[in-house]
Design a protein around this motif. Structure first.
Motif, PDB file in Angstrom:
ATOM      1  N   GLY A 341       0.833  -1.191   0.000  1.00 36.13           N
ATOM      2  CA  GLY A 341       0.000   0.000   0.000  1.00 36.13           C
ATOM      3  C   GLY A 341       0.870   1.245   0.000  1.00 36.13           C
ATOM      4  N   PRO A 342       0.223   2.399   0.125  1.00 36.32           N
ATOM      5  CA  PRO A 342      -1.196   2.600   0.435  1.00 36.32           C
ATOM      6  C   PRO A 342      -2.095   2.492  -0.797  1.00 36.32           C
ATOM      7  CG  PRO A 342      -0.090   4.705   0.273  1.00 36.32           C
ATOM      8  CD  PRO A 342       0.975   3.670   0.100  1.00 36.32           C
ATOM      9  N   PHE A 343      -3.349   2.096  -0.536  1.00 33.78           N
ATOM     10  CA  PHE A 343      -4.388   2.058  -1.555  1.00 33.78           C
ATOM     11  C   PHE A 343      -5.338   3.233  -1.337  1.00 33.78           C
ATOM     12  CE2 PHE A 343      -3.024  -2.307  -0.917  1.00 33.78           C
ATOM     13  CZ  PHE A 343      -2.871  -2.782  -2.214  1.00 33.78           C
ATOM     14  N   THR A 450       0.787  -0.574  -7.156  1.00 30.39           N
ATOM     15  CA  THR A 450       0.864  -0.334  -5.718  1.00 30.39           C
ATOM     16  C   THR A 450       2.161  -0.877  -5.139  1.00 30.39           C
ATOM     17  OG1 THR A 450      -1.543  -0.475  -5.599  1.00 30.39           O
ATOM     18  CG2 THR A 450      -0.339  -0.634  -3.531  1.00 30.39           C
ATOM     19  N   ALA A 451       2.604  -2.042  -5.611  1.00 30.68           N
ATOM     20  CA  ALA A 451       3.878  -2.584  -5.136  1.00 30.68           C
ATOM     21  C   ALA A 451       5.034  -1.665  -5.523  1.00 30.68           C
ATOM     22  CB  ALA A 451       4.091  -3.985  -5.705  1.00 30.68           C
ATOM     23  N   ALA A 452       4.981  -1.120  -6.736  1.00 29.32           N
ATOM     24  CA  ALA A 452       6.017  -0.175  -7.164  1.00 29.32           C
ATOM     25  C   ALA A 452       5.955   1.101  -6.332  1.00 29.32           C
ATOM     26  CB  ALA A 452       5.840   0.147  -8.647  1.00 29.32           C
ATOM     27  N   ARG A 453       4.746   1.545  -6.037  1.00 29.92           N
ATOM     28  CA  ARG A 453       4.572   2.740  -5.208  1.00 29.92           C
ATOM     29  C   ARG A 453       5.197   2.531  -3.833  1.00 29.92           C
ATOM     30  NH1 ARG A 453      -1.348   5.098  -3.266  1.00 29.92           N
ATOM     31  NH2 ARG A 453      -0.704   7.264  -2.940  1.00 29.92           N
ATOM     32  N   ARG A 454       4.964   1.364  -3.258  1.00 24.07           N
ATOM     33  CA  ARG A 454       5.519   1.061  -1.938  1.00 24.07           C
ATOM     34  C   ARG A 454       7.043   1.100  -1.970  1.00 24.07           C
ATOM     35  NH1 ARG A 454       8.225  -2.295   0.921  1.00 24.07           N
ATOM     36  NH2 ARG A 454       7.571  -3.135   2.944  1.00 24.07           N
ATOM     37  N   ARG A 558      10.122  -2.130 -12.068  1.00 26.78           N
ATOM     38  CA  ARG A 558      10.362  -2.556 -13.450  1.00 26.78           C
ATOM     39  C   ARG A 558       9.142  -3.282 -14.013  1.00 26.78           C
ATOM     40  NH1 ARG A 558      15.656  -6.001 -14.914  1.00 26.78           N
ATOM     41  NH2 ARG A 558      16.573  -3.949 -14.503  1.00 26.78           N
ATOM     42  N   ALA A 559       8.537  -4.157 -13.214  1.00 23.23           N
ATOM     43  CA  ALA A 559       7.379  -4.918 -13.691  1.00 23.23           C
ATOM     44  C   ALA A 559       6.202  -4.006 -14.011  1.00 23.23           C
ATOM     45  CB  ALA A 559       6.973  -5.954 -12.644  1.00 23.23           C
ATOM     46  N   ALA A 560       6.013  -2.945 -13.207  1.00 26.15           N
ATOM     47  CA  ALA A 560       4.863  -2.056 -13.404  1.00 26.15           C
ATOM     48  C   ALA A 560       4.960  -1.277 -14.705  1.00 26.15           C
ATOM     49  CB  ALA A 560       4.744  -1.100 -12.223  1.00 26.15           C
ATOM     50  N   LEU A 561       6.165  -1.062 -15.216  1.00 23.53           N
ATOM     51  CA  LEU A 561       6.321  -0.302 -16.459  1.00 23.53           C
ATOM     52  C   LEU A 561       5.602  -0.976 -17.621  1.00 23.53           C
ATOM     53  CD1 LEU A 561      10.080   0.737 -16.219  1.00 23.53           C
ATOM     54  CD2 LEU A 561       8.075   2.194 -15.879  1.00 23.53           C
ATOM     55  N   ARG A 562       5.503  -2.289 -17.574  1.00 26.21           N
ATOM     56  CA  ARG A 562       4.853  -3.021 -18.663  1.00 26.21           C
ATOM     57  C   ARG A 562       3.366  -2.714 -18.736  1.00 26.21           C
ATOM     58  NH1 ARG A 562       5.053  -9.619 -19.485  1.00 26.21           N
ATOM     59  NH2 ARG A 562       3.698  -9.707 -21.311  1.00 26.21           N
ATOM     60  N   TYR A 563       2.790  -2.342 -17.595  1.00 24.90           N
ATOM     61  CA  TYR A 563       1.351  -2.087 -17.549  1.00 24.90           C
ATOM     62  C   TYR A 563       1.047  -0.608 -17.353  1.00 24.90           C
ATOM     63  CZ  TYR A 563       0.737  -7.104 -17.284  1.00 24.90           C
ATOM     64  OH  TYR A 563       0.745  -8.442 -17.572  1.00 24.90           O
TER      65      TYR A 563
END
Length: 565
Positions: A341-343, A450-454, A558-563
């Motif tokens: 989070g946070p959400f 959210t994981a990238a944000r954390r 890195r993973a979030a960049l794909r989406y």
């Protein structure tokens, strides 16, 4: 008919039909929607055109065609729209479809939901096919809806929300013709409301969006004594209560727009009607102004600010502290716990929980378990979605491995969640269950964001002190001192001035902070995120750094960049 006033020295003339405006009921509209491979006409292509021609509330005709693209459709787009490369293999080319659309729309007023997007692609398509770009008259249902639809009626002005509000018989589904039909229903619903307000011509519609009341104009003097540089402004009512907080690089110029037609938001007219005073706080640079704005909104919760008013409502997903941990949704977290989070909402946290549980078989029951007191297992154990630590089938050591995988997916590498959900998306797409695949894709994208944000927040809040400098347009420097993710001092150094003494000065006068427990120990989440975006801007340089600034190489960022959308 009354004569139209003429210029001084000229004879009065009789009013013409053009002076009276063109009635909406007499005009032909072509409502258009496009599906594309991406968001920019420069790098993406049209894959489908859908258009509906209407006049006087009646449908005169429809046009729909897939368009063969020269490059493969991105999987994310294919899942969203249901349009695949195989569907486009035998579709007509853009050269064949564009002249058909140009003829279909000739002489009509174009209508689109978020017209800038569709018109941008249509203009680029006409030019690419060698046709002169038509000077289309157009209306944007998003802009009209923002003037006549209140937030109590619809949560936003997205097509799906407005189609529901106006009872569209066609549900928008990211296919061009269906979305165009839904937009027709929205257009007619908006026209009906405008008619009740006396807005009956095309010219009336345009004037209505730029209407400014005399009372609004009379308050322009409130901006006269405000600073011309960057800062924060606060509109206050007669009882000195904050109504609205905003920020700008030029406070006086920005506040003046609230009293003119350049302010399109209808709620701002209500705010200006209540305002009796505007206060301003000058700031060293734009980042300081934005941070002060966030702090003031969180402190005063002005009624006309929609965003950032309730940071305390953030939701976190955390692993409980017990022998057999489980996931729990909470409003705050302390130090030493594994969390995600946070959400922004409980719903978003629930979607992330579903994504994580699809990949990692944590228990979902809420009872406190003990190896010495086994209990009956639930149906999830029989479905293979839980190892059943409740009845002893999974011991403490075995369950600890599951918990370790969950910790890694929440705070380190989300690869397990990504692989599990991408496999699910592929299965659904193979079965042509595109809507369900889109739901899973959105769930995965939300989890990764959210994981990238954390991870970004954790990296920045862990730095005791950082000094950074951003170049200004006039070759000076904007200086910022950041401690544990909080902006504690700011200054601007003019061109040609040695910045080193200024760096020493801003550090010496910086606010002292004492980190509190939790993921953002010294600042609001939005403040730390805004600082992070400023640090990532082109040209920003690190001047001093105490500690280290890093995040996992194979982590969620890195993973979030794909989406990213």
């Amino acid at each position: 008919m009354c004569p139209v006033p003429a210029r001084s020295g000229a004879a009065p003339r009789q009013a013409s039909l053009a002076d009276l405006g063109r009635p909406l009921s007499d005009l032909t509209f072509v409502v258009v929607d496009l599906e594309t491979t991406g968001g920019s006409p420069a790098t993406s292509e049209i894959t489908e055109i859908g258009a509906v021609k209407v006049r006087g509330g009646q449908v005169l005709g429809e046009m729909s065609s897939l368009v063969r693209a020269s490059t493969p459709i991105p999987p994310v787009v294919s899942v969203l729209t249901g349009i695949t490369d195989s569907m486009l293999a035998t579709a007509p080319t853009l050269d064949e479809v564009v002249p058909t659309f140009l003829e279909f729309s000739r002489g009509a007023v174009l209508v689109a939901h978020n017209a800038a997007f569709d018109l941008g692609f249509l203009r680029a398509a006409a030019q690419a096919c060698g046709y002169p770009v038509p000077a289309w008259e157009h209306l944007d249902t998003v802009l009209i809806a923002r003037r006549v639809v209140t937030r109590d009626e619809a949560p936003n002005c997205r097509l799906a929300s407005l189609a529901t509000l106006f009872g569209s018989p066609t549900e928008p589904n990211h296919r061009a013709l269906a979305d165009a039909r839904a937009t027709v229903a929205v257009l007619h619903g908006l026209f009906e409301r405008l008619g009740n307000l006396g807005v009956t011509t095309l010219e009336d519609v345009r004037e209505y969006s730029a209407r400014v009341s005399p009372a609004q104009r009379r308050k322009r003097h409130l901006a006269d004594d405000l600073p011309t540089g960057p800062g924060v402004y606060v509109f206050r009512d007669g009882a000195d209560r904050p109504l609205y907080v905003g920020t700008s690089r030029s406070v006086r110029s920005r506040v003046r727009t609230y009293f003119t037609a350049s302010e399109p938001r209808s709620r701002m007219a209500q705010m200006v009607a209540l305002a009796e005073r505007v206060d301003a706080i000058g700031c060293a640079h734009a980042l300081e102004a934005e941070v002060r704005e966030l702090r003031l909104i969180a402190e005063h919760k002005p009624p006309f600010n929609r965003r950032s008013r309730h940071p305390e409502r953030a939701v976190y997903l955390r692993l409980t502290d017990e022998l057999f941990p489980r996931l729990s949704r909470v409003r705050s977290v302390g130090d030493g716990v594994t969390y995600l989070g946070p959400f922004g909402s409980t719903q978003a946290a629930q979607e992330a929980e579903i994504a994580l549980l699809a990949a990692v078989p944590l228990r979902q029951c809420s009872a406190r378990l003990s190896p010495s007191r086994p209990t009956a297992a639930c149906a999830l154990a029989e479905l293979g979605r839980c190892g059943a630590p409740c009845d002893g089938r999974q011991g403490v050591a075995e369950y600890a491995e599951v918990v370790g995988a969950a910790r890694e997916a929440m705070s380190g590498d989300p690869g397990a969640v990504q692989e599990s959900l991408e496999a699910h998306i592929a299965r659904l797409a193979a079965e042509q269950r595109y809507e369900q695949a889109a739901e899973v894709r959105d769930r995965l994208a939300g989890y990764l964001r959210t994981a990238a944000r954390r991870q970004r927040l954790a990296a920045l809040t862990g730095i005791p002190e950082m000094v950074a400098a951003a170049p200004t347009a006039d070759a000076g420097w904007d200086l910022s001192v950041i401690r544990h993710g909080r902006l504690v001092s700011a200054a601007t150094v003019a061109r040609g001035v040695d910045p080193r003494p200024w760096v020493d000065a801003v550090v010496a006068t910086a606010e002292t902070v004492r980190p509190a427990p939790g993921p953002t120990p010294c600042a609001l989440v939005e403040e730390t995120e805004r600082i992070g975006r400023w640090l990532a801007a082109p040209g920003v340089r690190l001047v001093r750094l105490e500690g280290e600034w890093s995040w996992p190489a194979q982590g969620a960022i890195r993973a979030a960049l794909r989406y990213a959308t």
